[in-house]
Scaffold this motif. Structure first.
Motif, short mmCIF file in Angstrom:
data_model
loop_
_atom_site.label_atom_id
_atom_site.label_comp_id
_atom_site.label_asym_id
_atom_site.label_seq_id
_atom_site.Cartn_x
_atom_site.Cartn_y
_atom_site.Cartn_z
N ALA A 13 3.37 -1.59 -5.24
CA ALA A 13 4.08 -0.38 -4.81
C ALA A 13 3.10 0.70 -4.39
O ALA A 13 3.32 1.41 -3.39
CB ALA A 13 4.98 0.12 -5.94
N LEU A 14 2.01 0.84 -5.14
CA LEU A 14 0.97 1.81 -4.78
C LEU A 14 0.34 1.46 -3.45
O LEU A 14 0.08 2.33 -2.62
CB LEU A 14 -0.09 1.86 -5.88
N LEU A 17 2.72 2.51 -0.75
CA LEU A 17 2.77 3.97 -0.61
C LEU A 17 1.55 4.51 0.11
O LEU A 17 1.66 5.33 1.03
CB LEU A 17 2.89 4.59 -2.01
N LEU A 21 1.58 6.35 3.79
CA LEU A 21 1.16 7.74 3.90
C LEU A 21 -0.06 7.91 4.80
O LEU A 21 -0.16 8.88 5.56
CB LEU A 21 0.86 8.30 2.50
N LEU A 120 5.74 -3.70 -0.14
CA LEU A 120 7.06 -3.22 -0.55
C LEU A 120 7.97 -4.38 -0.93
O LEU A 120 8.71 -4.31 -1.92
CB LEU A 120 7.69 -2.40 0.57
#
Length: 632
Positions: A13-14, A17, A21, A120
Motif C-alpha cells: 500500500a505504501l 501511495l 503521489l 494497489l
C-alpha cells in the motif's frame, strides 16, 4: 509476530501511495520500489509462516473503524492457516509477476503508474484475505475491483480495453450486491459482522435455516462475480485486454481466487445448509464444462488460457461446494493452479513479446526452436494443467474428480462425470494450444504484422524468463508435496475442519488411471488434428457447436437479454416517469402558479377609479349573495 501482520498490507500500500503521489518523478525507479515492497511483504509472510502458531486463530484489532451505535466495526486482521496460505500465494506469485513486469513493461511510458496499480492490487487482496470481519473483507473486495478496472483498461487508447474494464467493473458490482446483502443479514441476526461473532451465532442457532440458506446463496453470488463463475463469467476473458502481467495476476494469484477463498472462509455457514452447497457444486460443474468447451474454439492464446482459468476455478468451486470432504482439496488446487497458470500466462506474454503482440495462434507455429526456455517452462505448465502423472495437476485436480465421484446418489455420477469430461476437454484445448504455438510449420515466416513489420521471434530477457522458470518448478512439485505429505490438509484443518474418509466405488488408483486415460485421449485427438498444416485464417464454415463456442456459448447474449436490455428499458421507463410524472407534476404546479400570478398582476393598474369600481362590484356581489341566502 502476528501483532505486526499489518505490515503485510502496509508495504505494498505504501508503494502504491508513493508512486501515485510522485507521478512522473518516479519514472526512473518506480518499478524498483513497487517490486521491492511486494518482495518485502513476501519475506515477512515467510517469517510469519515459520513462526506463527497457525493451529490457533489470532485476531489483531488495529483500531475502531465504524463506531455507530449498535454497529461497532473494528479494523482488524486474522492470521490463521487459510489466510497465511493466501498471503504466501499472493505475495510470492505477485512478486514474480512484478519482476517479470520490469522487462515486459520496459518501453511503457507509464510504467511507474502500472506498478502503483499492481501494488494497489496486491494490497487490496491482502486486506481481503487477512481481514477478520466481512466488512474488512468487503473493503479489500472493492479495492481489488478498482485495481482490476485500472489495469484491464491500461491501454486507454483501445476502445476494446475501455469496454472490457467497464464490463469487468459492472459485472463485479452485480456480485458485490449479493455480498453486501449477505452482510446485512449477518448484522440483523448476529448483531456483528466479525467472523468470530457470525460463526458463533451460526453455532448457537441464532440464524433461521432460511436466513442461513439465503445468506449462503448471496455469498455465492459475490463469489461468482469475483471468480468469473456462471452466470457472471463473461467479463473474465475480456479482461485479457490488459497487459499480460495483469492477466497473470488476476487469473493466477489474486482476483479470481477470492470467490473460492470466500466460500472456504465461510465454511461454517455453508456446512449448515445442504441446499446452498448443492448450488455451489452445480455452479462449479456448469462453469468447468463451459470454460472447457469455449476454450476449444478460440484462437487467441490469452483467451484460451482465460477460459482455462474459468474452468479450473470451476473445479475449485466444485470442491469447496462438496463440503468438509473437499475444502482442503479446493485450496490445494488453487495454490497449484497459482503456479502453473501464472507460468502459462507469463509464457504467453513471452510469446506475444517476441511476436509483435500478436495473439492469434494460427500465426505462430514452430516457436520451440526460437524460444526454447519459454517452450520448456510453458510445456511444464501445460502438463501440470492437463494432469500429467506426477505433476501438480495430477495430484490436485484428480483428487477433486475423485471427491466428486465419492458423493452419494446422482451427485456423484453427474458431477464426477462432468469433471472427468472436463479433464479430457482440458487436455484437448491445451494440446491444441501447444501444437499450434510451438510445433508444426513456422507460419509466421509468411506473414507480416498489422503495422507492416515482419516477425522475428526470439527468447525473452532473463528478467522475464527467470520468473517463468521458478513458476515451472512449482508446476512440477507443488501438487505432489501437498498430496503425498498430508500435513497441508492438517495445516488447514483448524479453519476448514477435518476431512472425513472418502468412499469411492472403485479403487482410488484405478480412478486416477481412468482420469489420465481420458486426458490422454483428449491430447492425442488434438495432436492428430492440429499437427497437420493449420490454416492461417479462421475457417468460417464450422459446426453449430463451434460457432456457439466462439460466441462464448451465448453467455454475453444471455446477459444482454436477461439483464442489460431489461435494465435499459427499465431505466428509460423510470426516466420517462420521472420527467413526465414527478418532474411534470412539480413543474406543472410551478407553471400554474406562475401563470396565475402573472394574470392576477394585470389587475394592479395603479388607478384609484379602477380599485373603487372593483370595491363597488364586490359590494353588489356580496349583497346579492346575502339576499339569495335570506329568501331561499
Amino acid at each position: 509476530m502476528t501483532a505486526s501482520s499489518w505490515l503485510l498490507v502496509a508495504l505494498p500500500a505504501l508503494g502504491a501511495l508513493v508512486l501515485l503521489l510522485m507521478g512522473k518523478r518516479a519514472k526512473a525507479w518506480g518499478h524498483l520500489l513497487g517490486t521491492a515492497t511486494v518482495t518485502l511483504a513476501f519475506v515477512y509472510g515467510l517469517i510469519l509462516f515459520f513462526t506463527a502458531n497457525t493451529g490457533t486463530t489470532t485476531d489483531t484489532k488495529l483500531y475502531s473503524w465504524i463506531p455507530a451505535g449498535a454497529l461497532q466495526i473494528d479494523f482488524g486482521l486474522r492470521v490463521d492457516a487459510l489466510s497465511l496460505t493466501f498471503v504466501l500465494l499472493i505475495t510470492g506469485v505477485g512478486m514474480l509477476i512484478h519482476f517479470y513486469s520490469i522487462g515486459y513493461m520496459s518501453d511503457d511510458e507509464g510504467r511507474y503508474r502500472f506498478f502503483a496499480y499492481l501494488n494497489l492490487f496486491v494490497a487490496s487482496m491482502l486486506i481481503l484475505v487477512l481481514g477478520n470481519s466481512f466488512v474488512t473483507l468487503y473493503l479489500g473486495w472493492e479495492g481489488v475491483g478498482l485495481a482490476s478496472y485500472l489495469l484491464i483498461g491500461w491501454y486507454q487508447g483501445r476502445p476494446s480495453a475501455a469496454t472490457a474494464a467497464k464490463k469487468a467493473f459492472l459485472m463485479n458490482r452485480v456480485g458485490d450486491v449479493g455480498l453486501a446483502l449477505a452482510i446485512f443479514i449477518m448484522f440483523k441476526y448476529a448483531g456483528s459482522t466479525g467472523y468470530a461473532q457470525v460463526f458463533q451465532a451460526i453455532g448457537d442457532g441464532k440464524f433461521s435455516p432460511a436466513a442461513i440458506t439465503a445468506m449462503a446463496i448471496l455469498l455465492l453470488l459475490g463469489a461468482c462475480g469475483k471468480s468469473g463463475q456462471f452466470p457472471l463469467q463473461a467479463w473474465l476473458p475480456d479482461a485479457m485486454e490488459g497487459p499480460t502481467p495483469v492477466s497473470a495476476l488476476i487469473h493466477a494469484a489474486t482476483m479470481v481466487t477470492a470467490g473460492v477463498y470466500l466460500v472456504a472462509r465461510c465454511n461454517p455457514i455453508f456446512n449448515a445448509t445442504d441446499d446452498a452447497r448443492l448450488i455451489v457444486t452445480l455452479v462449479g460443474t456448469v462453469t468447468l464444462l463451459l470454460g472447457c468447451i469455449v476454450g476449444c474454439a478460440y484462437d487467441d492464446i490469452k483467451k484460451v488460457l482465460a477460459y482455462s482459468t474459468v474452468s479450473q476455478i470451476g473445479y475449485m468451486m466444485l470442491a469447496v461446494g462438496i463440503g468438509p470432504a473437499a475444502y482442503a482439496l479446493g485450496i490445494m488446487h488453487l495454490v497449484a493452479h497459482g503456479f502453473f497458470k501464472a507460468g502459462l500466462f507469463l509464457g504467453a506474454g513471452s510469446v506475444m513479446h517476441a511476436m509483435n503482440d500478436e495473439v492469434d495462434m494460427r500465426k505462430f507455429g514452430g516457436l520451440r526452436k526460437k524460444m526454447p526456455i519459454t517452450y520448456v517452462t510453458f510445456g511444464l505448465g501445460y502438463l501440470a494443467l492437463i494432469g500429467f502423472p506426477l505433476l501438480s495437476g495430477f495430484w490436485t485436480k484428480d483428487a477433486i474428480i475423485e471427491a466428486a465421484f465419492a458423493q452419494e446418489g446422482w451427485r456423484g455420477w453427474v458431477m464426477g462425470g462432468a469433471a472427468l469430461l472436463g479433464a479430457g476437454l482440458t487436455a484437448f484445448y491445451m494440446t491444441r494450444l501447444m501444437v499450434m504455438t510451438f510445433f508444426g510449420k513456422e507460419r509466421w515466416k509468411e506473414l507480416k504484422s498489422a503495422d507492416g513489420r515482419e516477425f522475428h521471434p526470439h527468447e525473452s530477457k532473463p528478467i522475464m524468463w527467470v520468473p517463468m522458470v521458478i513458476l515451472s518448478l512449482g508446476s512440477i512439485f507443488a501438487g505432489g508435496l501437498f498430496t503425498l505429505n498430508k500435513s497441508f490438509v492438517t495445516w488447514l484443518a483448524p479453519v476448514v475442519g477435518e476431512a472425513p474418509e472418502e468412499h469411492l466405488a472403485i479403487n482410488k488408483w484405478l480412478m486416477s488411471g481412468i482420469v489420465v486415460a481420458v486426458s490422454l485421449v483428449g491430447a492425442v485427438v488434438a495432436w492428430l488434428i492440429f499437427r497437420r498444416d493449420v490454416p492461417v485464417e479462421q475457417p468460417q464454415r464450422v459446426s453449430f457447436v463451434t460457432r456457439a463456442a466462439r460466441k462464448d456459448l451465448y453467455g454475453n447474449a444471455l446477459n444482454e437479454t436477461l439483464v442489460a436490455r431489461p435494465g435499459t428499458w427499465l431505466s428509460r421507463a423510470l426516466v420517462f416517469v420521472d420527467n413526465r410524472g414527478v418532474d411534470g407534476a412539480v413543474n406543472g404546479l410551478a407553471a400554474s402558479l406562475g401563470g396565475g400570478s402573472g394574470r392576477l398582476r394585470r389587475l394592479q393598474t395603479g388607478f384609484v377609479r379602477s380599485y373603487a369600481l372593483s370595491m363597488l362590484g364586490g359590494t353588489f356581489l356580496l349583497l346579492a349573495a346575502l339576499l339569495l341566502v335570506r329568501f331561499s
